[in-house]
Design a protein around this motif. Structure first.
Motif, PDB file in Angstrom:
ATOM      1  N   PHE A 172      20.335  28.259 -22.284  1.00 19.62           N
ATOM      2  CA  PHE A 172      20.290  27.760 -23.664  1.00 19.62           C
ATOM      3  C   PHE A 172      20.761  28.868 -24.597  1.00 19.62           C
ATOM      4  CE2 PHE A 172      17.762  27.672 -27.615  1.00 19.62           C
ATOM      5  CZ  PHE A 172      18.182  26.457 -28.141  1.00 19.62           C
ATOM      6  N   GLU A 173      21.694  28.542 -25.478  1.00 22.69           N
ATOM      7  CA  GLU A 173      22.323  29.494 -26.389  1.00 22.69           C
ATOM      8  C   GLU A 173      23.081  30.594 -25.653  1.00 22.69           C
ATOM      9  OE1 GLU A 173      19.498  30.849 -29.401  1.00 22.69           O
ATOM     10  OE2 GLU A 173      20.177  29.188 -30.676  1.00 22.69           O
ATOM     11  N   ASN A 190      23.981  23.243 -25.569  1.00 23.82           N
ATOM     12  CA  ASN A 190      23.908  24.253 -26.634  1.00 23.82           C
ATOM     13  C   ASN A 190      24.351  25.637 -26.167  1.00 23.82           C
ATOM     14  OD1 ASN A 190      23.262  24.316 -29.473  1.00 23.82           O
ATOM     15  ND2 ASN A 190      21.604  25.727 -28.979  1.00 23.82           N
ATOM     16  N   TYR A 191      25.588  25.704 -25.636  1.00 24.05           N
ATOM     17  CA  TYR A 191      26.148  27.004 -25.264  1.00 24.05           C
ATOM     18  C   TYR A 191      27.542  27.139 -25.874  1.00 24.05           C
ATOM     19  CZ  TYR A 191      28.605  24.405 -21.512  1.00 24.05           C
ATOM     20  OH  TYR A 191      29.369  23.517 -20.801  1.00 24.05           O
ATOM     21  N   ALA A 192      28.051  28.349 -25.868  1.00 21.95           N
ATOM     22  CA  ALA A 192      29.347  28.637 -26.475  1.00 21.95           C
ATOM     23  C   ALA A 192      30.375  28.989 -25.405  1.00 21.95           C
ATOM     24  CB  ALA A 192      29.227  29.797 -27.464  1.00 21.95           C
ATOM     25  N   ARG A 234      26.498  32.184 -23.555  1.00 22.03           N
ATOM     26  CA  ARG A 234      27.910  32.341 -23.920  1.00 22.03           C
ATOM     27  C   ARG A 234      28.733  32.515 -22.647  1.00 22.03           C
ATOM     28  NH1 ARG A 234      23.595  35.149 -25.552  1.00 22.03           N
ATOM     29  NH2 ARG A 234      24.544  37.202 -25.911  1.00 22.03           N
ATOM     30  N   ASP A 279      22.399  34.427 -19.724  1.00 23.10           N
ATOM     31  CA  ASP A 279      22.684  34.464 -21.165  1.00 23.10           C
ATOM     32  C   ASP A 279      24.179  34.597 -21.438  1.00 23.10           C
ATOM     33  OD1 ASP A 279      19.848  34.599 -22.197  1.00 23.10           O
ATOM     34  OD2 ASP A 279      19.854  36.378 -20.923  1.00 23.10           O
TER      35      ASP A 279
END
Length: 325
Positions: free
Chosen positions: A223-224, A249-251, A226, A203
């Motif tokens: 997914f999602e 779809n990650y930051a 950081r 995560d």
């Protein structure tokens, strides 16, 4: 007083020279501190090489993080005001930025609490918003910056996966509390992360290394997820593929902790209060792997630069201090 000085740029072990110099005179708003312990950070080596974003005028004394003593006997944590750094018997620091040294920590551990743990706290909590139950992947988990992130991740209730290089560092990472340890020299990092997370990935990824480690981060993030970029100890600054971040779809989050000292210093104070509370209940304690006398500072900075150390290495300017620590 005695102080290490850099008169020309190059490798720390070659350009740092121990000399007898005058005590620094504090400017307005500064205080003179007796150095009880100075923690070695990777930026000390980068400054010796002329590769850091801060370039003090020559000659300068390295050492960006200390536990010092004020004239009235208070133990404080400080970032010395360069060019009068911490690898000396005395240093100067901005009075407004002094932080009380936690009673739960000795001088060497207190000196090591500041930059690495502040960076970890801001990176994990302010930037990545790490939540209990999430999986945290930490690169260079046995190093000074990584070991702080491991402890802070565990304190936050995360499952922590540590990446290290070599069996000795793997043992250190396990001792720090990593739930899973990956030896990048023996294992496929991405495959090992996927296996440990049932294919989901991490995560939050905490990356002080850059280079190949960042490429692994992008493949191993969930997914999602950081990715927190905190440094480039590998010497290689990656060029991330933003289309990959979009599709997966990650930051990607940058963290320059030093900016908070000028942009929002109250947050730095708040963070120190949180760290002090964690230290008081034993949830975090800087891993000080070595305590060396002032005469050993140049060799120690070089070994940190070469990636040969674990945790933190503290320089103790006096034998009296060494006994106390």
């Amino acid at each position: 007083m005695q102080a290490w000085q850099v008169h020309e740029l190059g490798e720390p072990g070659e350009v740092m020279r121990l000399a007898e110099v005058a005590r620094p005179e504090p400017a307005d708003g500064q205080v003179l501190l007796k150095v009880r312990a100075a923690n070695i950070n990777f930026p000390d080596a980068l400054m010796c090489r002329g590769q850091y974003q801060v370039r003090p005028p020559l000659p300068f004394t390295p050492g960006v993080e200390i536990c010092g003593e004020t004239g009235d006997g208070r133990r404080v944590i400080a970032n010395p005001a360069l060019p009068y750094g911490g690898f000396a018997e005395y240093a100067v620091a901005d009075a407004a930025a002094l932080l009380p040294a936690p009673e739960a920590l000795d001088d060497a551990a207190a000196a090591a609490l500041h930059i690495g743990y502040q960076t970890g706290w801001f990176g994990l909590h302010r930037r990545a918003r790490l939540e209990a139950g999430e999986t945290l992947l930490v690169h260079a988990a046995a190093g000074g910056v990584g070991s702080a992130a491991v402890q802070l991740g565990k304190a936050a209730g995360a499952t922590v996966i540590g990446v290290v290089g070599g069996a000795a560092k793997a043992s250190v990472a396990r001792g720090l509390g990593c739930d899973v340890v990956i030896d990048r020299r023996e294992q496929d990092v991405v495959a090992a992360v996927k296996e440990a997370t049932d294919g989901r990935g991490a995560d939050v990824v905490y990356d002080p290394v850059g280079g190949p480690a960042y490429a692994q981060s992008a493949k191993a993030v969930a997914f999602e997820g950081r990715i927190v970029v905190v440094g480039f100890a590998s010497g290689s600054i990656p060029s991330p593929a933003l289309n990959h971040a979009l599709v997966k779809n990650y930051a990607i989050l940058g963290l320059h902790w030093g900016l908070y000292n000028t942009r929002n210093p109250k947050l730095v104070q708040h963070c120190h209060e949180q760290l002090t509370a964690l230290a008081a209940r034993g949830a975090i304690k800087p891993l000080v792997s070595e305590r060396v006398p002032l005469a050993g500072a140049a060799d120690a900075v070089q070994r940190v630069a070469d990636g040969l150390t674990t945790g933190r290495v503290a320089v103790l300017p006096s034998t009296e201090n060494g006994a106390a620590a």
